[in-house]
Design an enzyme around this catalytic site. Structure first.
Site, PDB file in Angstrom:
ATOM      1  N   TYR A  46      18.507 -21.646  -8.588  1.00 27.96           N
ATOM      2  CA  TYR A  46      19.754 -22.414  -8.546  1.00 27.96           C
ATOM      3  C   TYR A  46      20.555 -22.167  -7.276  1.00 27.96           C
ATOM      4  CZ  TYR A  46      18.985 -22.944 -13.615  1.00 27.96           C
ATOM      5  OH  TYR A  46      18.462 -23.204 -14.861  1.00 27.96           O
ATOM      6  N   HIS A 104      10.827 -18.265 -15.282  1.00 28.62           N
ATOM      7  CA  HIS A 104      11.397 -19.611 -15.268  1.00 28.62           C
ATOM      8  C   HIS A 104      10.371 -20.679 -15.661  1.00 28.62           C
ATOM      9  CE1 HIS A 104      14.869 -21.946 -13.143  1.00 28.62           C
ATOM     10  NE2 HIS A 104      14.480 -22.560 -14.234  1.00 28.62           N
TER      11      HIS A 104
END
Length: 275
Positions: A46, A104
């Site tokens: 991110y 992830h």
């Protein structure tokens, strides 16, 4: 006062920081803390861990009251890379540990053996770099392999797209049967679950917004939800969704909204067909 339940070890409602960057991220995380959020979800991918950490460290909340999640991107799953990624995340966050560390995505085409990176993430927990570990975007097969590698009790959650319009039932049922809570990202389906006749009809009954009803439905199903918004009013409204308890009839009506319309990236796993 809004009371947030805990599913497993994870507060059931968190603030998602995907796409929040720079000053916007600082402002939003600071506001979320003031509203009452204590669960914050970020990731190396991110590119906002610095801002998330800065906002949390400067907030009125003590570190012990916070639940911070970050994630290891799929290109960091080779030998030794999970550790390096985690240490870099902690440095950016300005924290000595995270409360939850997730893989992830599974390694594309299983290029890196799953057992290798799952065993490495377990070792990071043993050393105190994270208090809990879990996975994200794992298919049924990947979940089974992860359980075989490290045991069910080590897997705090599987984070996947789940919302009132995309129930993602095969992987949800598979994880629930294994005793692994689901964390729902895209819980409002990029706004698609923030409106609509059925949601708005039910919302009117509770004096709520359609988004609050969609989030309440997730919480009622035992899912963890991490909505994200840059709008201060909606950040607060989303948090208050935990105050709503839907009737069985309204829950059943929302159950019928599933149309398998996923909004996650096209390259995301086919959770519903992967064996």
């Amino acid at each position: 006062m809004t009371l947030i339940p805990t599913y497993g070890v994870i507060p059931a409602l968190g603030y998602g920081t995907f796409k929040r960057k720079g000053d916007e991220c600082l402002r939003c995380v600071d506001h979320a803390v003031n509203v009452g959020y204590r669960h914050f979800d970020t990731a190396a991918f991110y590119e906002n861990e610095v801002e998330v950490g800065q906002a949390l460290r400067g907030s009125s909340a003590s570190r012990d009251d916070l639940f911070v999640t970050t994630k290891v991107w799929y290109d960091q799953l080779g030998a030794g890379k999970v550790r390096a990624s985690t240490e870099a995340s902690l440095e950016r966050l300005g924290m000595g540990y995270v409360d939850l560390l997730l893989i992830h995505w599974p390694s594309p085409d299983d290029e890196v053996p799953l057992q290798q990176y799952m065993e490495e993430i377990v070792s990071l927990k043993a050393e105190g770099l994270t208090r809990n570990i879990g996975v994200s975007n794992f298919t049924r097969r990947h979940i089974d392999e992860a359980i075989a590698a490290i045991g069910t009790s080590e897997i705090a959650t599987n984070q996947c797209e789940v919302n009132v319009m995309f129930h993602n039932e095969p992987i949800v049922t598979h994880c629930q049967n294994a005793g692994i809570p689901m964390t729902a990202y895209l819980p409002l389906a990029k706004g698609a679950a923030s409106s609509g006749c059925e949601l708005e009809r039910i919302a009117a009954k509770y004096g709520a917004t359609a988004a609050q009803i969609a989030l309440s439905w997730l919480l009622g199903k035992g899912h963890i939800a991490i909505p994200s918004s840059s709008n201060t009013t909606r950040i607060e409204q989303n948090f208050r969704a935990a105050d709503i308890s839907l009737s069985p009839g309204d829950t059943e009506a929302l159950d019928q909204m599933n149309d398998d319309r996923r909004v996650s990236p096209l390259w995301a796993p086919d959770w519903d067909i992967a064996g």
